[in-house]
Design a protein around this motif. Structure first.
Motif, PDB file in Angstrom:
ATOM      1  N   TRP A   1      30.681 166.974  42.865  1.00  0.00           N
ATOM      2  CA  TRP A   1      30.675 166.732  44.309  1.00  0.00           C
ATOM      3  C   TRP A   1      30.271 165.291  44.594  1.00  0.00           C
TER       4      TRP A   1
ATOM      5  N   HIS B   1      29.083 164.310  47.438  1.00  0.00           N
ATOM      6  CA  HIS B   1      27.883 164.368  48.278  1.00  0.00           C
ATOM      7  C   HIS B   1      27.138 165.674  47.959  1.00  0.00           C
TER       8      HIS B   1
ATOM      9  N   PRO C   1      21.973 168.497  50.412  1.00  0.00           N
ATOM     10  CA  PRO C   1      22.213 169.338  51.598  1.00  0.00           C
ATOM     11  C   PRO C   1      22.569 168.491  52.806  1.00  0.00           C
ATOM     12  N   ARG C   2      23.446 169.029  53.627  1.00  0.00           N
ATOM     13  CA  ARG C   2      23.827 168.354  54.865  1.00  0.00           C
ATOM     14  C   ARG C   2      22.657 168.401  55.837  1.00  0.00           C
ATOM     15  N   THR C   3      22.399 167.303  56.495  1.00  0.00           N
ATOM     16  CA  THR C   3      21.318 167.257  57.473  1.00  0.00           C
ATOM     17  C   THR C   3      21.881 166.973  58.856  1.00  0.00           C
ATOM     18  N   VAL C   4      21.214 167.511  59.865  1.00  0.00           N
ATOM     19  CA  VAL C   4      21.584 167.251  61.248  1.00  0.00           C
ATOM     20  C   VAL C   4      20.324 166.930  62.033  1.00  0.00           C
TER      21      VAL C   4
END
Length: 386
Positions: A337, A339, A342-345
């Protein structure tokens, strides 16, 4: 000094970000393999895909209607439609044989090639004849502007452009792009095989009855589900008691089959926390122990010959946090991958929650995202531990 600290290079807990950096820097993507496009869903692309042609490959109609010269429709209205002679019909997949001249129109379908001379498409609904076929003259009721209802050649993807980059998980959109450019065989990273061993003499398997002091092993199944979602292939071992010899017997014969190992339980400083001894016996070098996260502070990360070993808490909430923050980024890194973190918002908290005052500790809580960027959280009662 407790043996849990003895072989750990860090004397103080690492921040979540520093621990993640240690993990990602110690790992490399697995080898590349080629598989049929039909089997590539969920896999991670290993080579860039370059457009070998324009998409669309020609100016094409975006509507069912008539290809016209926009200038010829000036002044058209429902009361005074403009008549145009219909000189040809071009279904999708066919090429026009005639050029649109002054006062002329060619009937086209969605996806049809735009004939020379035309610079707009008038949809059927804006003509007096509507959907009727085999008409010699069409009466246009709405003036067209140049470019109306036409997709220009190359406006979606231009020839020579990179349309997919390595490290992208393949989903529906990516599969469509691959098919568009004739990629029948896809280069992808091999999926990491991850061994999962739950430890603790209190554990029984899901099909076994409970007796006093026992609990069922839920961690293995939770971790396996998370591993699958991250593109890995989980390999579950039967839970074992608090015995290094039993742990060795469970995993050592299978190490060559694994790309990573996750153990749950036995990672803190209790009398029966034996994961440091297990990793030492397996020849793994510890890279860190303990992180500034709550829950999930006790976590051990070690590496043996490029294979990561993740020693995470036996507490289910802590194990879940450890997986999200550390195990899954490592699995994604092995899986190629681009990226892996973990995706952050960023969102606005709409209800109060309490946490320890130290800003260095990452306190984790369940949250529910809502529209307009706000979210609510359910904070564990008392101090989050584990």
């Amino acid at each position: 000094m407790h043996r849990a600290f003895a072989d750990a290079p860090n004397r103080a807990p690492l921040s979540v970000e520093d621990a993640q950096a240690v993990i990602l820097e110690s790992l490399a993507p697995l080898p590349v393999e080629r598989i049929p496009l039909v089997d590539s869903d969920g896999r991670v692309l290993a080579q860039a895909v370059v457009a070998d042609g324009d998409v669309p490959p020609f100016d094409r109609s975006m509507m069912d209607g008539y290809a016209v010269r926009a200038a010829d429709t000036a002044g058209a209205s429902w009361e005074r439609p403009v008549p145009l002679a219909v000189i040809e019909e071009v279904p999708a997949g066919c090429s026009p044989t005639r050029r649109v001249g002054p006062g002329e129109a060619i009937r086209v379908m969605t996806g049809s090639m735009i004939p020379e001379g035309a610079d707009a498409v008038v949809k059927f609904e804006n003509t007096a004849e509507g959907y009727n076929r085999n008409v010699a003259t069409v009466h246009v009721r709405v003036p067209a502007r140049p470019g109306d209802n036409i997709a220009k050649k190359g406006e979606d993807m231009a020839k020579g452009s990179v349309v997919l980059r390595p490290g992208v998980p393949i989903g529906a959109a990516e599969a469509a792009v691959l098919a568009t450019f004739g990629v029948a065989e896809v280069a992808v990273y091999r999926r990491p095989v991850v061994g999962i061993l739950a430890t603790g003499s209190e554990l029984v398997d899901v099909h076994e009855p409970l007796s006093p002091g026992k609990i069922r092993n839920s961690n293995s199944y939770m971790v396996a589900s998370l591993i699958r979602a991250a593109g890995g292939v989980p390999k579950l071992f039967s839970a074992v008691g608090d015995s290094v010899e039993a742990m060795l017997a469970a995993v050592e014969p299978h190490l060559d089959e694994l790309d990573a190992l996750v153990t749950t339980g036995g990672v803190s400083v209790g009398d029966y926390d034996l994961i440091p001894d297990l990793y030492e016996r397996l020849g793994a070098t510890t890279r860190f122990w303990k992180v500034l996260a709550r829950p999930g502070q006790p976590v051990r990360y070690a590496v043996r010959d490029g294979k990561p070993f993740f020693g995470i808490s036996g507490n289910p909430a802590s194990a879940f946090v450890n997986c999200q923050l550390f195990v899954l980024p490592g699995v994604r890194r092995l899986g190629g991958w681009a990226h892996p973190l973990p995706r952050t918002v960023r969102a606005r908290l709409v209800n109060a929650c309490s946490a320890r005052r130290s800003s260095r500790i990452a306190s984790c809580a369940r949250a529910c995202m809502k529209r307009k960027g706000s979210f609510s959280s359910r904070w564990p009662k008392g101090n989050p531990r584990g």
